[in-house]
Design an enzyme around this catalytic site. Structure first.
Site, mmCIF file in Angstrom:
data_model
loop_
_atom_site.group_PDB
_atom_site.id
_atom_site.type_symbol
_atom_site.label_atom_id
_atom_site.label_comp_id
_atom_site.label_asym_id
_atom_site.label_seq_id
_atom_site.Cartn_x
_atom_site.Cartn_y
_atom_site.Cartn_z
ATOM 1 N N ARG A 123 0.807 -1.232 0.000
ATOM 2 C CA ARG A 123 0.000 0.000 0.000
ATOM 3 C C ARG A 123 0.835 1.274 0.000
ATOM 4 N NH1 ARG A 123 -3.424 -2.724 3.792
ATOM 5 N NH2 ARG A 123 -5.047 -3.823 2.606
ATOM 6 N N LYS A 145 2.007 11.590 -11.245
ATOM 7 C CA LYS A 145 1.091 10.759 -12.038
ATOM 8 C C LYS A 145 1.826 9.466 -12.383
ATOM 9 C CE LYS A 145 -2.201 13.841 -14.344
ATOM 10 N NZ LYS A 145 -2.702 14.364 -15.630
ATOM 11 N N GLU A 187 7.145 18.513 -24.808
ATOM 12 C CA GLU A 187 6.618 18.835 -23.471
ATOM 13 C C GLU A 187 7.269 20.114 -22.923
ATOM 14 O OE1 GLU A 187 4.059 17.011 -22.403
ATOM 15 O OE2 GLU A 187 4.463 14.848 -22.499
ATOM 16 N N LYS A 228 6.263 23.005 -13.827
ATOM 17 C CA LYS A 228 5.476 21.822 -13.430
ATOM 18 C C LYS A 228 5.312 21.783 -11.906
ATOM 19 C CE LYS A 228 4.051 17.263 -14.128
ATOM 20 N NZ LYS A 228 3.993 16.060 -14.927
ATOM 21 N N GLU A 238 -5.346 17.346 -9.990
ATOM 22 C CA GLU A 238 -6.003 17.761 -11.232
ATOM 23 C C GLU A 238 -7.504 17.991 -11.045
ATOM 24 O OE1 GLU A 238 -4.408 15.963 -14.998
ATOM 25 O OE2 GLU A 238 -6.513 15.676 -15.436
ATOM 26 N N ARG A 242 -4.301 21.994 -13.108
ATOM 27 C CA ARG A 242 -3.311 20.998 -13.565
ATOM 28 C C ARG A 242 -3.689 20.432 -14.940
ATOM 29 N NH1 ARG A 242 -0.086 16.075 -10.488
ATOM 30 N NH2 ARG A 242 0.936 15.360 -12.408
ATOM 31 N N ASN A 246 -2.257 19.021 -19.823
ATOM 32 C CA ASN A 246 -2.767 18.075 -20.822
ATOM 33 C C ASN A 246 -2.884 18.726 -22.207
ATOM 34 O OD1 ASN A 246 -4.975 15.348 -20.677
ATOM 35 N ND2 ASN A 246 -3.222 15.549 -19.340
ATOM 36 N N HIS A 249 -2.767 16.639 -25.361
ATOM 37 C CA HIS A 249 -2.811 15.230 -24.965
ATOM 38 C C HIS A 249 -4.109 14.516 -25.322
ATOM 39 C CE1 HIS A 249 0.846 16.306 -22.891
ATOM 40 N NE2 HIS A 249 1.032 15.051 -22.518
ATOM 41 N N HIS A 253 -3.032 11.384 -27.085
ATOM 42 C CA HIS A 253 -3.271 10.040 -26.538
ATOM 43 C C HIS A 253 -4.116 9.196 -27.497
ATOM 44 C CE1 HIS A 253 -2.452 11.040 -21.991
ATOM 45 N NE2 HIS A 253 -1.359 10.924 -22.707
ATOM 46 N N HIS A 268 5.166 9.075 -27.485
ATOM 47 C CA HIS A 268 4.284 9.992 -26.748
ATOM 48 C C HIS A 268 4.528 11.464 -27.103
ATOM 49 C CE1 HIS A 268 1.864 11.655 -23.500
ATOM 50 N NE2 HIS A 268 2.907 12.399 -23.152
HETATM 51 N N1 NAD Z 1 3.565 10.756 -15.385
HETATM 52 C C1 NAD Z 1 3.582 11.854 -16.104
HETATM 53 O O1 NAD Z 1 3.336 12.959 -15.621
HETATM 54 C C2 NAD Z 1 3.961 11.759 -17.554
HETATM 55 C C3 NAD Z 1 4.283 12.924 -18.257
HETATM 56 C C4 NAD Z 1 4.650 12.807 -19.591
HETATM 57 C C5 NAD Z 1 4.727 11.554 -20.190
HETATM 58 N N2 NAD Z 1 4.428 10.454 -19.461
HETATM 59 C C6 NAD Z 1 4.580 9.118 -20.049
HETATM 60 O O2 NAD Z 1 5.960 8.935 -20.345
HETATM 61 C C7 NAD Z 1 6.088 8.011 -21.409
HETATM 62 C C8 NAD Z 1 7.053 8.547 -22.434
HETATM 63 O O3 NAD Z 1 8.295 8.725 -21.804
HETATM 64 P P1 NAD Z 1 9.640 8.801 -22.655
HETATM 65 O O4 NAD Z 1 9.459 9.682 -23.806
HETATM 66 O O5 NAD Z 1 10.727 9.070 -21.685
HETATM 67 O O6 NAD Z 1 9.723 7.336 -23.272
HETATM 68 P P2 NAD Z 1 10.496 6.019 -22.845
HETATM 69 O O7 NAD Z 1 10.525 5.808 -21.400
HETATM 70 O O8 NAD Z 1 9.946 4.938 -23.698
HETATM 71 O O9 NAD Z 1 11.991 6.323 -23.329
HETATM 72 C C9 NAD Z 1 12.216 6.571 -24.685
HETATM 73 C C10 NAD Z 1 13.330 5.662 -25.244
HETATM 74 O O10 NAD Z 1 14.592 6.162 -24.831
HETATM 75 C C11 NAD Z 1 15.374 5.124 -24.254
HETATM 76 N N3 NAD Z 1 16.238 5.791 -23.273
HETATM 77 C C12 NAD Z 1 15.869 6.308 -22.083
HETATM 78 N N4 NAD Z 1 16.884 6.981 -21.543
HETATM 79 C C13 NAD Z 1 17.923 6.881 -22.395
HETATM 80 C C14 NAD Z 1 19.239 7.392 -22.396
HETATM 81 N N5 NAD Z 1 19.681 8.207 -21.439
HETATM 82 N N6 NAD Z 1 20.051 7.062 -23.434
HETATM 83 C C15 NAD Z 1 19.591 6.279 -24.452
HETATM 84 N N7 NAD Z 1 18.353 5.792 -24.521
HETATM 85 C C16 NAD Z 1 17.520 6.102 -23.504
HETATM 86 C C17 NAD Z 1 14.384 4.152 -23.716
HETATM 87 O O11 NAD Z 1 14.939 2.869 -23.583
HETATM 88 C C18 NAD Z 1 13.287 4.214 -24.784
HETATM 89 O O12 NAD Z 1 13.640 3.379 -25.854
HETATM 90 C C19 NAD Z 1 4.702 7.784 -21.962
HETATM 91 O O13 NAD Z 1 4.217 6.558 -21.500
HETATM 92 C C20 NAD Z 1 3.902 8.924 -21.382
HETATM 93 O O14 NAD Z 1 2.543 8.596 -21.228
HETATM 94 C C21 NAD Z 1 4.044 10.532 -18.175
HETATM 95 O O1 LIG Z 2 1.378 15.856 -15.106
HETATM 96 C C1 LIG Z 2 0.334 16.075 -15.724
HETATM 97 O O2 LIG Z 2 -0.695 16.432 -15.150
HETATM 98 C C2 LIG Z 2 0.286 15.889 -17.187
HETATM 99 O O3 LIG Z 2 -0.786 15.941 -17.781
HETATM 100 C C3 LIG Z 2 1.576 15.645 -17.895
HETATM 101 C C4 LIG Z 2 1.430 14.966 -19.240
HETATM 102 O O4 LIG Z 2 2.552 15.356 -20.023
HETATM 103 C C5 LIG Z 2 1.491 13.443 -19.142
HETATM 104 O O5 LIG Z 2 1.580 12.881 -20.436
HETATM 105 C C6 LIG Z 2 0.392 12.793 -18.344
HETATM 106 O O6 LIG Z 2 0.669 11.450 -18.108
HETATM 107 C C7 LIG Z 2 -0.939 12.852 -19.053
HETATM 108 O O7 LIG Z 2 -1.879 12.673 -18.075
HETATM 109 P P1 LIG Z 2 -3.247 11.903 -18.238
HETATM 110 O O8 LIG Z 2 -3.910 12.204 -16.954
HETATM 111 O O9 LIG Z 2 -3.928 12.502 -19.419
HETATM 112 O O10 LIG Z 2 -2.917 10.475 -18.452
HETATM 113 ZN ZN ZN Z 3 2.738 14.107 -21.821
#
Ligand code: NAD
Ligand SMILES: O=C(O)C(=O)C[C@@H](O)[C@H](O)[C@H](O)COP(=O)(O)O
Ligand code: ZN
Length: 370
Positions: A123, A145, A187, A228, A238, A242, A246, A249, A253, A268
């Site tokens: 948990r 998130k 972003e 951020k 959100e 917040r 998006n 997005h 998405h 993404h």
């Molecule tokens: N939680 C949030 O607030 C939030 C915000 C934005 C995006 N996201 C999520 O994040 C994801 C996208 O993240 P991303 O763009 O980092 O993609 P990712 O994690 O897939 O990384 C992109 C690629 O780069 C490679 N890589 C990573 N670091 C590296 C490095 N230093 N050198 C060489 N290769 C490297 C990875 O292996 C992968 O192939 C999506 O799933 C998206 O929904 C979440």
């Molecule tokens: O942190 C946030 O809030 C965002 O919306 C950041 C976005 O870049 C990210 O891709 C997030 O995961 C999208 O959120 P979701 O709630 O639409 O899944």
């Molecule tokens: Zn995003």
């Protein structure tokens, strides 16, 4: 080597984002300082493991931190139930306790997956983000998130769960492929487009230095993290502003889902780039935004090598009906009504409730035929 610190102010759950060079090799001492005595489960992907795992593992070892490592395949396909189960069972099987930490070493995929595992094992364990993509350093590692995709769409299963520490090692980006760097840049540009026109203009003037790794890169990361951190501090879950994060997005998405999360077609950040251009053009069509602003946004995204049109996605046509099905699953939908982030111009985004699905569908139909 010095690093700069940005604090995410969330009362008892506040934490620091450290930004600078050399932080991978300092991971052990930095984690021990925040979570003394904790053991860790280090979650990473195959690409990052090949390049950066040894540096981080050695640092943890030097700090006397016991480590269990989980390596998953790279890419969006790892944000799924099977992989979550694998991470969770490994962490539990290693007898890590609630006070121990899950450490995400990688991009946003790893951060979202590992963070969700941290949120649900016992948990809630401790959680540390070591983002290694630009996207993760400026966005996904901050704000809590976490989650995975469902077969019905993107990020539909997850939790808000904050880390205790974020270590953004800027030199880790030197090994990132250019395409992934550009995806993360979408972003970065987003923060300017949401509410900081001066930042967007600064990016237009400095993007080459950001891409080549000059001082502007660290400045862009820090300004993005500050934006951020401020937004998350004001609206962690959100319920209001917040949602501006998006921008791009809702369309993005839907495009990712319609492409089957196939990285050969769309990652993404590229979905966000196209979605951002679409959000601006849709706002123009609704009479909300000057056409010059939408054109300027598109020009800048294209200049850095990002796609801005649905037709830029390789691998065959998409359908407006399928995109509308995915848009209907967006988490911002309220009582069946669509919410979009639209804009009055650069730096003037706003939350639009009750957007007509017919107008969105017609707009997409036209976009699909260009
Ligand atoms: N939680 C949030 O607030 C939030 C915000 C934005 C995006 N996201 C999520 O994040 C994801 C996208 O993240 P991303 O763009 O980092 O993609 P990712 O994690 O897939 O990384 C992109 C690629 O780069 C490679 N890589 C990573 N670091 C590296 C490095 N230093 N050198 C060489 N290769 C490297 C990875 O292996 C992968 O192939 C999506 O799933 C998206 O929904 C979440
Ligand atoms: O942190 C946030 O809030 C965002 O919306 C950041 C976005 O870049 C990210 O891709 C997030 O995961 C999208 O959120 P979701 O709630 O639409 O899944
Ligand atoms: Zn995003």
């Amino acid at each position: 080597m010095t690093s700069q610190t940005i604090r995410v102010e969330l009362g008892t759950r506040s934490y620091d984002i450290l930004i600078g060079e050399g932080l991978l090799a300092q991971a052990g001492e930095r984690i021990a300082a925040v979570l003394p005595g904790a053991r860790v489960a280090l979650v990473t992907d195959e690409n990052v493991a090949r390049i950066h795992l040894e540096t981080v593992s050695a640092s943890l070892e030097r700090a006397g931190i016991g480590v269990t490592t989980v390596v998953v395949p790279a890419g969006e396909a790892s944000k799924k139930f099977d992989r979550l189960q694998e991470v969770v069972e490994t962490v539990v099987g290693a007898r890590l306790e609630r006070g121990d930490a899950v450490v995400a070493l990688g991009g946003g995929v790893i951060g979202d997956l590992a963070g969700f595992a941290a949120a649900i094992v016992r948990r809630g364990m401790r959680f540390v983000q070591i983002p290694t993509t630009l996207l993760a350093q400026v966005d996904s590692s901050v704000g809590g998130k976490t989650g995975i995709n469902s077969r019905h769409g993107k990020n539909l299963v997850g939790a808000f769960y904050q880390p205790q520490l974020v270590l953004a090692a800027t030199d880790a980006l030197d090994t990132l492929p250019r395409r992934e760097f550009a995806a993360g840049y979408a972003e970065v540009a987003k923060y300017g487009l949401i509410g900081d026109a001066a930042f967007f203009a600064w990016l237009e003037a400095n993007w080459q230095d950001v891409f080549s790794g000059g001082p502007a890169r660290t400045e862009a990361i820090a300004r993005s993290c500050q934006a951020k951190a401020d937004t998350v501090a004001a609206d962690e879950r959100e319920t209001g502003e917040r949602a501006l994060l998006n921008l791009g997005h809702t369309f993005g998405h839907a495009l990712e889902a319609a492409c089957g999360y196939d990285a050969d077609r769309l990652v993404h950040g590229e979905g966000v780039a196209i979605g951002t251009a679409l959000a601006h053009r849709f706002s123009v069509e609704l009479g909300l935004c000057p056409a010059e602003d939408a054109e300027r946004v598109e020009r800048h995204l294209q200049a850095v090598g990002l796609p801005t049109r649905i037709s830029d996605i390789p691998g065959g046509p998409l359908s407006a009906d399928e995109l509308m099905t995915h848009i209907g699953q967006d988490k911002k939908v309220k009582r069946g009504r669509l919410t979009f982030i639209l804009t009055h111009g650069i730096g003037r985004s706003f939350i639009a409730d009750d957007v007509s699905p017919e107008r969105v569908r017609d707009f997409l139909q036209r976009e699909l035929s260009t």
